[in-house]
Design an enzyme around this catalytic site. Structure first.
Site, PDB file in Angstrom:
ATOM      1  N   LYS A  93       0.846  -1.201   0.000  1.00 19.98           N
ATOM      2  CA  LYS A  93       0.000   0.000   0.000  1.00 19.98           C
ATOM      3  C   LYS A  93       0.879   1.248   0.000  1.00 19.98           C
ATOM      4  O   LYS A  93       0.643   2.201  -0.739  1.00 19.98           O
ATOM      5  CB  LYS A  93      -0.860   0.012   1.266  1.00 19.98           C
ATOM      6  CG  LYS A  93      -2.341  -0.115   0.998  1.00 19.98           C
ATOM      7  CD  LYS A  93      -3.088   0.118   2.293  1.00 19.98           C
ATOM      8  CE  LYS A  93      -4.202  -0.874   2.430  1.00 19.98           C
ATOM      9  NZ  LYS A  93      -4.834  -0.847   3.743  1.00 19.98           N
ATOM     10  N   THR A 115     -11.510  -1.267  12.175  1.00 20.45           N
ATOM     11  CA  THR A 115     -12.056  -2.010  13.310  1.00 20.45           C
ATOM     12  C   THR A 115     -13.113  -2.961  12.766  1.00 20.45           C
ATOM     13  O   THR A 115     -14.308  -2.741  12.929  1.00 20.45           O
ATOM     14  CB  THR A 115     -12.697  -1.067  14.356  1.00 20.45           C
ATOM     15  OG1 THR A 115     -13.610  -0.176  13.676  1.00 20.45           O
ATOM     16  CG2 THR A 115     -11.667  -0.242  15.078  1.00 20.45           C
ATOM     17  N   PHE A 123     -16.862  11.100   9.545  1.00 21.74           N
ATOM     18  CA  PHE A 123     -18.186  10.819   8.975  1.00 21.74           C
ATOM     19  C   PHE A 123     -18.150  10.717   7.450  1.00 21.74           C
ATOM     20  O   PHE A 123     -19.169  10.893   6.794  1.00 21.74           O
ATOM     21  CB  PHE A 123     -19.178  11.912   9.404  1.00 21.74           C
ATOM     22  CG  PHE A 123     -19.249  12.091  10.901  1.00 21.74           C
ATOM     23  CD1 PHE A 123     -19.946  11.179  11.683  1.00 21.74           C
ATOM     24  CD2 PHE A 123     -18.585  13.134  11.532  1.00 21.74           C
ATOM     25  CE1 PHE A 123     -19.991  11.321  13.062  1.00 21.74           C
ATOM     26  CE2 PHE A 123     -18.626  13.287  12.912  1.00 21.74           C
ATOM     27  CZ  PHE A 123     -19.325  12.379  13.683  1.00 21.74           C
ATOM     28  N   LYS A 158     -20.392   8.784  16.602  1.00 20.36           N
ATOM     29  CA  LYS A 158     -20.185   8.050  15.357  1.00 20.36           C
ATOM     30  C   LYS A 158     -21.146   6.869  15.221  1.00 20.36           C
ATOM     31  O   LYS A 158     -21.854   6.730  14.214  1.00 20.36           O
ATOM     32  CB  LYS A 158     -18.731   7.568  15.296  1.00 20.36           C
ATOM     33  CG  LYS A 158     -18.400   6.702  14.106  1.00 20.36           C
ATOM     34  CD  LYS A 158     -18.685   7.437  12.804  1.00 20.36           C
ATOM     35  CE  LYS A 158     -18.607   6.540  11.611  1.00 20.36           C
ATOM     36  NZ  LYS A 158     -17.280   6.399  11.090  1.00 20.36           N
ATOM     37  N   ASN A 176     -24.353   6.410  12.527  1.00 22.46           N
ATOM     38  CA  ASN A 176     -24.483   5.288  11.590  1.00 22.46           C
ATOM     39  C   ASN A 176     -25.716   4.443  11.911  1.00 22.46           C
ATOM     40  O   ASN A 176     -26.386   3.940  11.010  1.00 22.46           O
ATOM     41  CB  ASN A 176     -23.213   4.437  11.593  1.00 22.46           C
ATOM     42  CG  ASN A 176     -22.169   4.992  10.637  1.00 22.46           C
ATOM     43  OD1 ASN A 176     -22.379   6.040  10.004  1.00 22.46           O
ATOM     44  ND2 ASN A 176     -21.035   4.328  10.522  1.00 22.46           N
ATOM     45  N   LEU A 215     -33.639   7.638   2.587  1.00 19.49           N
ATOM     46  CA  LEU A 215     -34.991   7.071   2.614  1.00 19.49           C
ATOM     47  C   LEU A 215     -35.231   6.344   1.290  1.00 19.49           C
ATOM     48  O   LEU A 215     -36.352   6.195   0.847  1.00 19.49           O
ATOM     49  CB  LEU A 215     -36.009   8.195   2.811  1.00 19.49           C
ATOM     50  CG  LEU A 215     -37.380   7.782   3.348  1.00 19.49           C
ATOM     51  CD1 LEU A 215     -37.267   7.243   4.769  1.00 19.49           C
ATOM     52  CD2 LEU A 215     -38.359   8.956   3.324  1.00 19.49           C
ATOM     53  N   GLY A 223     -25.083  -1.904   2.896  1.00 25.82           N
ATOM     54  CA  GLY A 223     -23.953  -2.810   3.069  1.00 25.82           C
ATOM     55  C   GLY A 223     -22.718  -1.976   3.301  1.00 25.82           C
ATOM     56  O   GLY A 223     -22.804  -0.836   3.751  1.00 25.82           O
ATOM     57  N   CYS A 237     -19.066  -0.298   6.936  1.00 24.19           N
ATOM     58  CA  CYS A 237     -19.379   0.518   8.124  1.00 24.19           C
ATOM     59  C   CYS A 237     -20.739   0.206   8.738  1.00 24.19           C
ATOM     60  O   CYS A 237     -20.811  -0.345   9.833  1.00 24.19           O
ATOM     61  CB  CYS A 237     -19.297   1.998   7.758  1.00 24.19           C
ATOM     62  SG  CYS A 237     -17.688   2.450   7.090  1.00 24.19           S
TER      63      CYS A 237
HETATM   64  C1  UGA Z   1     -21.363   5.463   6.005  1.00 26.76           C
HETATM   65  C2  UGA Z   1     -21.905   6.799   6.549  1.00 26.76           C
HETATM   66  O1  UGA Z   1     -22.849   7.339   5.631  1.00 26.76           O
HETATM   67  C3  UGA Z   1     -20.760   7.784   6.771  1.00 26.76           C
HETATM   68  O2  UGA Z   1     -21.257   8.983   7.343  1.00 26.76           O
HETATM   69  C4  UGA Z   1     -19.733   7.143   7.701  1.00 26.76           C
HETATM   70  O3  UGA Z   1     -18.624   7.993   7.917  1.00 26.76           O
HETATM   71  C5  UGA Z   1     -19.239   5.852   7.084  1.00 26.76           C
HETATM   72  O4  UGA Z   1     -20.355   4.967   6.881  1.00 26.76           O
HETATM   73  C6  UGA Z   1     -18.258   5.230   8.035  1.00 26.76           C
HETATM   74  O5  UGA Z   1     -18.675   4.790   9.104  1.00 26.76           O
HETATM   75  O6  UGA Z   1     -17.059   5.289   7.776  1.00 26.76           O
HETATM   76  P1  UGA Z   1     -20.605   4.617   3.577  1.00 26.76           P
HETATM   77  O7  UGA Z   1     -20.416   3.267   4.220  1.00 26.76           O
HETATM   78  O8  UGA Z   1     -19.553   5.150   2.675  1.00 26.76           O
HETATM   79  O9  UGA Z   1     -20.812   5.739   4.716  1.00 26.76           O
HETATM   80  O10 UGA Z   1     -21.931   4.502   2.721  1.00 26.76           O
HETATM   81  P2  UGA Z   1     -23.384   5.182   2.735  1.00 26.76           P
HETATM   82  O11 UGA Z   1     -23.433   6.250   1.727  1.00 26.76           O
HETATM   83  O12 UGA Z   1     -23.793   5.500   4.112  1.00 26.76           O
HETATM   84  O13 UGA Z   1     -24.256   3.969   2.195  1.00 26.76           O
HETATM   85  C7  UGA Z   1     -24.376   2.769   2.975  1.00 26.76           C
HETATM   86  C8  UGA Z   1     -25.297   1.771   2.309  1.00 26.76           C
HETATM   87  O14 UGA Z   1     -26.646   2.208   2.422  1.00 26.76           O
HETATM   88  C9  UGA Z   1     -25.040   1.533   0.824  1.00 26.76           C
HETATM   89  O15 UGA Z   1     -25.076   0.138   0.600  1.00 26.76           O
HETATM   90  C10 UGA Z   1     -26.210   2.231   0.140  1.00 26.76           C
HETATM   91  O16 UGA Z   1     -26.562   1.612  -1.068  1.00 26.76           O
HETATM   92  C11 UGA Z   1     -27.313   2.070   1.183  1.00 26.76           C
HETATM   93  N1  UGA Z   1     -28.375   3.108   1.124  1.00 26.76           N
HETATM   94  C12 UGA Z   1     -28.075   4.413   1.345  1.00 26.76           C
HETATM   95  C13 UGA Z   1     -29.683   2.719   0.893  1.00 26.76           C
HETATM   96  O17 UGA Z   1     -29.983   1.528   0.709  1.00 26.76           O
HETATM   97  N2  UGA Z   1     -30.665   3.690   0.859  1.00 26.76           N
HETATM   98  C14 UGA Z   1     -30.391   4.986   1.066  1.00 26.76           C
HETATM   99  O18 UGA Z   1     -31.326   5.806   1.033  1.00 26.76           O
HETATM  100  C15 UGA Z   1     -29.064   5.366   1.306  1.00 26.76           C
END
Ligand code: UGA
Length: 476
Positions: free
Chosen positions: A53, A104, A171, A226, A230, A272, A279, A282
């Site tokens: 990396k 983690t 975040f 945090k 989430n 929503l 998935g 996080c």
């Molecule tokens: C998430 C949080 O949104 C961040 O704020 C946080 O910092 C991060 O985890 C972390 O803990 O590091 P991320 O995992 O990048 O971010 O992805 P998201 O954009 O939150 O999406 C998560 C999942 O929810 C995806 O699979 C997405 O397809 C799904 N999703 C999202 C839905 O099914 N419906 C929605 O309306 C929004």
């Protein structure tokens, strides 16, 4: 308001106004943080135990897909402000503020978070640092970890409690990592002294000067912000997906329901979006670790609903397989399924706990011939599930398919022409797992179209027009 005792104010000379920064761990979070801090004008040293990396980053290659990050890495390296190492002695000497950004993951044998990497990183720094400095945890950890680490650091550090610890949760969303790092909604500083608050403030000066809201708290609150955030986001997604289950039993349409709810400004449309659910590295593991930690703390009941949130989320995957099987005529054995998408969300190559791949795997286990295409995640998906077939293009993935399943809503799939896809498949049958496609356009082209939480039969043309006119953007 800060909750620590501030009877001893630091003299200004004790604060390093333009601190040198180390970032330990160069995954999505750490690499982005290191690059962005250099972009903001700080001298930064990125540290990882993974030699490959580090070699890639030194050579100007981001080892994962994140829009825009590659260009920023090259610019930061060219500026001379960013370098990388695997040497913790160098890191200990270099930094005034050390950010720990290691992973983690979920423990192999339980729902708890595995803190091995976090503890190792804090210990490696604490045993080596010999002058006043600040260690800052950014990793997502169970509540109480920072307090435990404070004691560990004091024990192993040659300078004892002169080496201070703070918690600064992150975040950022994959796909928007640079924007979220440079222009966060808020900063949270979990600190135990005025010095730590001011030193951390100096490290975030450009972002604070931008007017970013700052919440200063104790360590436990910072850790909790945090996982609470989430958990809330996961709950919101599962809420609308629970409504999708009710819709499926009643003939109601979850897409219209979500649109109607989103107009209530108290509810809002973000997170929503119904469909295959959440998935990634996080949300799923964080809600499980939170529920586990709450149980340990004797308040398991307070977040018992998170188990339901997790179950609703997993049921969406099973229900998607049901829809695909129904369209395939009731039996998947030998049926060719073109799977569009593998990443856990668009604009990412991350397949950790990816709903799309989970569905693809379940289809395969029922005997389907599954061909997957993802614009960025094919290589990672192949490593995770080598038994599935992978295509280099959308067209190849859907050729001769009995059913097409859209499982990650990349723009390339949204923009596909129903007629062009229709010319390639064996049968015009599609499951839209993400409510990303224009159902009317597909049906007009003779496709049998199914989506979670929507009636199998088309609504009347008049109703469809009304609904489209009223539909605001339900963005993630
Ligand atoms: C998430 C949080 O949104 C961040 O704020 C946080 O910092 C991060 O985890 C972390 O803990 O590091 P991320 O995992 O990048 O971010 O992805 P998201 O954009 O939150 O999406 C998560 C999942 O929810 C995806 O699979 C997405 O397809 C799904 N999703 C999202 C839905 O099914 N419906 C929605 O309306 C929004």
């Amino acid at each position: 308001m800060p909750t620590y005792e501030t009877n001893i104010r630091p003299t200004p000379s004790q604060i390093v106004e333009h601190p040198r920064i180390t970032v330990i761990g160069t995954g999505y979070l750490g690499a982005t943080h290191a690059i962005c801090m250099a972009v903001l004008g700080f001298d930064v040293l990125g540290v990882d135990v993974d030699e490959r990396k580090i070699a890639a980053l030194r050579a100007g290659t981001v080892p994962f897909f994140e829009p825009g990050l590659q260009e920023q890495l090259v610019a930061a390296l060219d500026s001379g402000r960013l370098s990388f190492t695997t040497d913790f002695d160098q890191a200990a000497q270099f930094g005034d503020v050390h950010f720990v950004c290691v992973g983690t993951p979920q423990a192999k044998d339980s729902a708890a978070a595995d803190l091995t990497f976090v503890v190792a990183a804090f210990e490696a720094l604490a045993t080596r640092i010999t002058r006043k400095a600040l260690l800052v945890g950014k990793s997502t950890v169970p509540i109480g970890t920072a307090a435990r680490l404070t004691e560990l650091v004091a024990e192993v550090s040659p300078i004892g409690r002169e080496l201070e610890l703070a918690w600064n949760p992150e975040f950022l969303r994959e796909g928007f990592a640079i924007e979220d790092t440079l222009h966060p909604d808020r900063l949270v500083f979990g600190v135990e002294s005025a010095w730590a608050e001011q030193q951390l403030g100096a490290a975030f000066r450009p972002i604070l000067d931008d007017g970013t809201p700052l919440i200063v708290s104790d360590l436990a609150t910072a850790e909790l912000v945090k996982v609470a955030a989430n958990s809330f986001l996961a709950t919101k997604i599962s809420y609308i997906n629970a409504m999708a289950e009710v819709c499926e039993a009643t003939g109601a349409d979850v897409n219209l329901l979500a649109t109607a709810l989103s107009h209530d400004s108290r509810i809002g449309g973000r997170f929503l979006k119904p469909g295959l659910g959440f998935g990634g590295g996080c949300l799923p593991k964080d809600i499980r670790a939170f529920a586990h930690r709450a149980q340990e703390l004797g308040v398991g009941q307070a977040v018992a609903f998170l188990h339901e949130v997790d179950d609703i989320n997993n049921r969406r995957r099973v229900r998607t397989v049901d829809l695909i099987r129904e369209l395939a005529g009731g039996d998947l054995a030998g049926k060719r399924i073109g799977v569009l998408g593998a990443a856990f969300k668009p604009n990412s190559d991350d397949v950790r706990d990816a709903p799309a791949l989970d569905v693809a795997r379940m289809l395969y286990l029922e005997g389907a011939v599954v061909r997957v295409y993802d614009p960025e995640a094919n290589a990672n998906a192949h490593r995770a599930y080598p038994d599935l077939e992978y295509s280099d293009s959308m067209n190849h993935a859907v050729t001769d398919a009995d059913v097409v399943a859209l499982l990650t809503e990349w723009d390339e799939f949204r923009e596909a022409e129903p007629a062009a896809l229709g010319a390639l498949v064996k049968a015009r049958r599609i499951v839209d797992g993400r409510h990303a496609l224009d159902v009317d356009a597909y049906r007009a082209d003779g496709w049998e179209f199914r989506a979670l939480g929507r009636p199998a039969q088309p609504r009347t043309a008049a109703l469809a027009v009304d609904a489209r006119d009223e539909r605001p953007a339900l963005s993630a």
